[in-house]
Design a protein around this motif. Sequence first.
Motif, PDB file in Angstrom:
ATOM      1  N   PHE A 140     -11.339   0.749  -1.108  1.00  8.93           N
ATOM      2  CA  PHE A 140     -10.306   0.245  -2.020  1.00  8.93           C
ATOM      3  C   PHE A 140     -10.556   0.695  -3.466  1.00  8.93           C
ATOM      4  CE2 PHE A 140     -10.268  -2.950   1.455  1.00  8.93           C
ATOM      5  CZ  PHE A 140      -8.945  -2.798   1.844  1.00  8.93           C
ATOM      6  N   VAL A 141     -11.828   0.799  -3.845  1.00  4.67           N
ATOM      7  CA  VAL A 141     -12.155   1.129  -5.244  1.00  4.67           C
ATOM      8  C   VAL A 141     -12.094   2.637  -5.490  1.00  4.67           C
ATOM      9  CG1 VAL A 141     -13.905   0.903  -7.042  1.00  4.67           C
ATOM     10  CG2 VAL A 141     -13.601  -0.925  -5.367  1.00  4.67           C
ATOM     11  N   ALA A 142     -12.439   3.415  -4.494  1.00  6.82           N
ATOM     12  CA  ALA A 142     -12.495   4.875  -4.679  1.00  6.82           C
ATOM     13  C   ALA A 142     -11.117   5.448  -5.043  1.00  6.82           C
ATOM     14  CB  ALA A 142     -13.024   5.528  -3.401  1.00  6.82           C
ATOM     15  N   ASP A 143     -11.158   6.635  -5.602  1.00  6.54           N
ATOM     16  CA  ASP A 143      -9.897   7.293  -5.978  1.00  6.54           C
ATOM     17  C   ASP A 143      -9.109   7.719  -4.746  1.00  6.54           C
ATOM     18  OD1 ASP A 143     -10.290   7.386  -8.953  1.00  6.54           O
ATOM     19  OD2 ASP A 143     -12.117   8.412  -8.275  1.00  6.54           O
ATOM     20  N   MET A 144      -9.824   7.919  -3.624  1.00  3.56           N
ATOM     21  CA  MET A 144      -9.154   8.230  -2.366  1.00  3.56           C
ATOM     22  C   MET A 144     -10.046   7.787  -1.215  1.00  3.56           C
ATOM     23  SD  MET A 144      -7.773  11.871  -0.869  1.00  3.56           S
ATOM     24  CE  MET A 144      -6.418  11.885  -2.031  1.00  3.56           C
ATOM     25  N   ARG A 145      -9.398   7.390  -0.141  1.00  2.00           N
ATOM     26  CA  ARG A 145     -10.133   7.037   1.079  1.00  2.00           C
ATOM     27  C   ARG A 145      -9.875   8.079   2.143  1.00  2.00           C
ATOM     28  NH1 ARG A 145      -8.750   4.606   6.151  1.00  2.00           N
ATOM     29  NH2 ARG A 145     -10.614   3.762   7.159  1.00  2.00           N
ATOM     30  N   ALA A 146     -10.961   8.564   2.734  1.00  2.00           N
ATOM     31  CA  ALA A 146     -10.849   9.474   3.873  1.00  2.00           C
ATOM     32  C   ALA A 146     -11.245   8.696   5.123  1.00  2.00           C
ATOM     33  CB  ALA A 146     -11.758  10.672   3.697  1.00  2.00           C
ATOM     34  N   PRO A 147     -10.522   8.871   6.226  1.00  2.00           N
ATOM     35  CA  PRO A 147     -10.831   8.081   7.416  1.00  2.00           C
ATOM     36  C   PRO A 147     -12.204   8.376   8.006  1.00  2.00           C
ATOM     37  CG  PRO A 147      -9.155   9.738   7.885  1.00  2.00           C
ATOM     38  CD  PRO A 147      -9.339   9.727   6.415  1.00  2.00           C
ATOM     39  N   THR A 148     -12.720   9.596   7.794  1.00  2.00           N
ATOM     40  CA  THR A 148     -14.046   9.975   8.293  1.00  2.00           C
ATOM     41  C   THR A 148     -14.692  10.937   7.297  1.00  2.00           C
ATOM     42  OG1 THR A 148     -13.202  11.891   9.499  1.00  2.00           O
ATOM     43  CG2 THR A 148     -13.274   9.777  10.690  1.00  2.00           C
TER      44      THR A 148
ATOM     45  N   LEU B 203      -0.142  10.704   1.152  1.00  2.00           N
ATOM     46  CA  LEU B 203       0.103   9.718   2.209  1.00  2.00           C
ATOM     47  C   LEU B 203      -0.989   8.657   2.229  1.00  2.00           C
ATOM     48  CD1 LEU B 203       1.824   8.845   4.605  1.00  2.00           C
ATOM     49  CD2 LEU B 203       0.452  10.361   6.063  1.00  2.00           C
ATOM     50  N   ASN B 204      -2.241   9.094   2.024  1.00  2.00           N
ATOM     51  CA  ASN B 204      -3.344   8.135   1.960  1.00  2.00           C
ATOM     52  C   ASN B 204      -3.191   7.188   0.782  1.00  2.00           C
ATOM     53  OD1 ASN B 204      -4.707   8.990   4.262  1.00  2.00           O
ATOM     54  ND2 ASN B 204      -5.803  10.605   3.159  1.00  2.00           N
ATOM     55  N   LYS B 205      -2.775   7.766  -0.353  1.00  2.00           N
ATOM     56  CA  LYS B 205      -2.531   6.912  -1.516  1.00  2.00           C
ATOM     57  C   LYS B 205      -1.430   5.909  -1.225  1.00  2.00           C
ATOM     58  CE  LYS B 205      -4.015  10.084  -5.208  1.00  2.00           C
ATOM     59  NZ  LYS B 205      -3.600  10.801  -6.437  1.00  2.00           N
ATOM     60  N   LEU B 206      -0.382   6.412  -0.571  1.00  2.00           N
ATOM     61  CA  LEU B 206       0.721   5.517  -0.226  1.00  2.00           C
ATOM     62  C   LEU B 206       0.251   4.422   0.722  1.00  2.00           C
ATOM     63  CD1 LEU B 206       3.723   4.842  -0.363  1.00  2.00           C
ATOM     64  CD2 LEU B 206       4.104   6.460   1.512  1.00  2.00           C
ATOM     65  N   ARG B 207      -0.562   4.834   1.697  1.00  2.00           N
ATOM     66  CA  ARG B 207      -1.083   3.831   2.633  1.00  2.00           C
ATOM     67  C   ARG B 207      -1.942   2.795   1.930  1.00  2.00           C
ATOM     68  NH1 ARG B 207      -2.944   7.915   7.530  1.00  2.00           N
ATOM     69  NH2 ARG B 207      -0.849   8.150   8.505  1.00  2.00           N
ATOM     70  N   SER B 208      -2.782   3.305   1.000  1.00  2.00           N
ATOM     71  CA  SER B 208      -3.627   2.367   0.242  1.00  2.00           C
ATOM     72  C   SER B 208      -2.774   1.414  -0.573  1.00  2.00           C
ATOM     73  CB  SER B 208      -4.596   3.133  -0.656  1.00  2.00           C
ATOM     74  OG  SER B 208      -5.474   3.933   0.102  1.00  2.00           O
ATOM     75  N   ALA B 209      -1.725   1.973  -1.196  1.00  2.00           N
ATOM     76  CA  ALA B 209      -0.850   1.119  -1.997  1.00  2.00           C
ATOM     77  C   ALA B 209      -0.135   0.107  -1.125  1.00  2.00           C
ATOM     78  CB  ALA B 209       0.157   1.987  -2.759  1.00  2.00           C
ATOM     79  N   ILE B 210       0.346   0.588   0.020  1.00  2.00           N
ATOM     80  CA  ILE B 210       1.046  -0.329   0.931  1.00  2.00           C
ATOM     81  C   ILE B 210       0.088  -1.400   1.450  1.00  2.00           C
ATOM     82  CG2 ILE B 210       2.160  -0.481   3.190  1.00  2.00           C
ATOM     83  CD1 ILE B 210       3.398   2.259   2.663  1.00  2.00           C
TER      84      ILE B 210
END
Length: 440
Positions: free
Chosen positions: A244-252, A275-282
Amino acid sequence: MSNPNIYTVSRLNSEVRLLLENEMGIVWLVGEISNFSAPVSGHWYLTLKDSRAQVKCAMFKGSNRRVTFKPQNGNQVLVKARLSLYEPRGDYQLIIESMQPEGDGRLQQEFEALKMKLAGEGLFSQIGKQPLPEHPQRVGIVTSKTGAALYDILDVLKRRDPTLPVVVYPTLVQGDEAAIQIAQAIGRANERRECDVLIVGRGGGSLEDLWCFNNEIVARTIAASQIPIISAVGHEVDVTIADFVADMRAPTPSAAAEIVSRDQSHKRQQIDTRLNKLRSAIQYFLSGQQHQLTKQLHALEKQHPQQKLNEQSQRLDELDSRLRNAMQRQLNQSQQHLERKQHRLERHSPTEKLSGQKIKLSVLEQRLKTAINRDITARQHQLAIAAEKLDTVSPLATLMRGYSITKNEQDKVLTKTSEIKKGDTLVTRLSDGEVRSTVI
């Protein structure tokens, strides 16, 4: 009684219940289960205790259906509950909404608490996120130097962009000291400024294995980093505070390597990034909405008729238990009373008296027979004496000596000849019979 300051017991308990439910709200509690019972109503009743105190709890069947294990006395559990008061007895109690074993539950509780805290401070906000460099010049990797995650990242980078320089900042990624070392490694990378993007992560594992990435120190260090950070912790289903804190999350970790590497699918990577950013935001938005929904549901439950039904059901269970106990006591008392009566009846039973009377009757019968025999013998003796005396004076004895008795036809004994006339019929009695004769 019209004075509003004078309470009835019912009113006092009702207002105390509302006060507890409205003021305390939801609480998390760790304790040991005791006095667990599950009546036919489907509700659970138990006591949570520690070494110094205990509290009664109820978990209604609508909630306990979601529990994934069978509670038993002695289990250490973490419960999410609402403080209330059981009005009929005036006992304060917890209405449990969720229950889980203490280990997993405690970590999940700490996870949720830190998540809400950092979200409240804005550390998850997309506004503060740094964009990843479109063409990274050097990639930093913060992970274990012996872990599979490092080899997965290097393998992907070698395959997709072998010319991309890599700097590894080795650190522990599991255990009590891992969080400090991860934070130090991120700080070291920021001091050196030799990378323009950092991959922070490790391979998959249990919640305890990944726990260092839920540490507040690591989270704040990631948030304060001047270098954009990609969180690549565990598998796709694993979610940590670092994500949640990182600038981006990678699934692996492998996916993180694909994000920072350049190839013909760069545009697709950009789409995936967005899309990852959108998912994080959602996800962040849904998390907030879920929190609001939970609050509203709790407020609704306080007014929901199901709560009254649960209370009445709990009261019914209690009355049923009291009735069974009372019936058992009454049955025991009746059994004891019957046994006492039976014992007294046995003591006064006519069987023993009848046996004694039979013995007594036998003795009396023997005595009667003896007395009768004795009396018969005596009477036979007396009869013999009387017969002997009678025989002495009997006319038959006289007849035996040669005498006879003569009677006329009128059965009159004749003693004089003058009493006889010619033609009379006489009857002479001899010792062995009678002789009839006619006077001529």
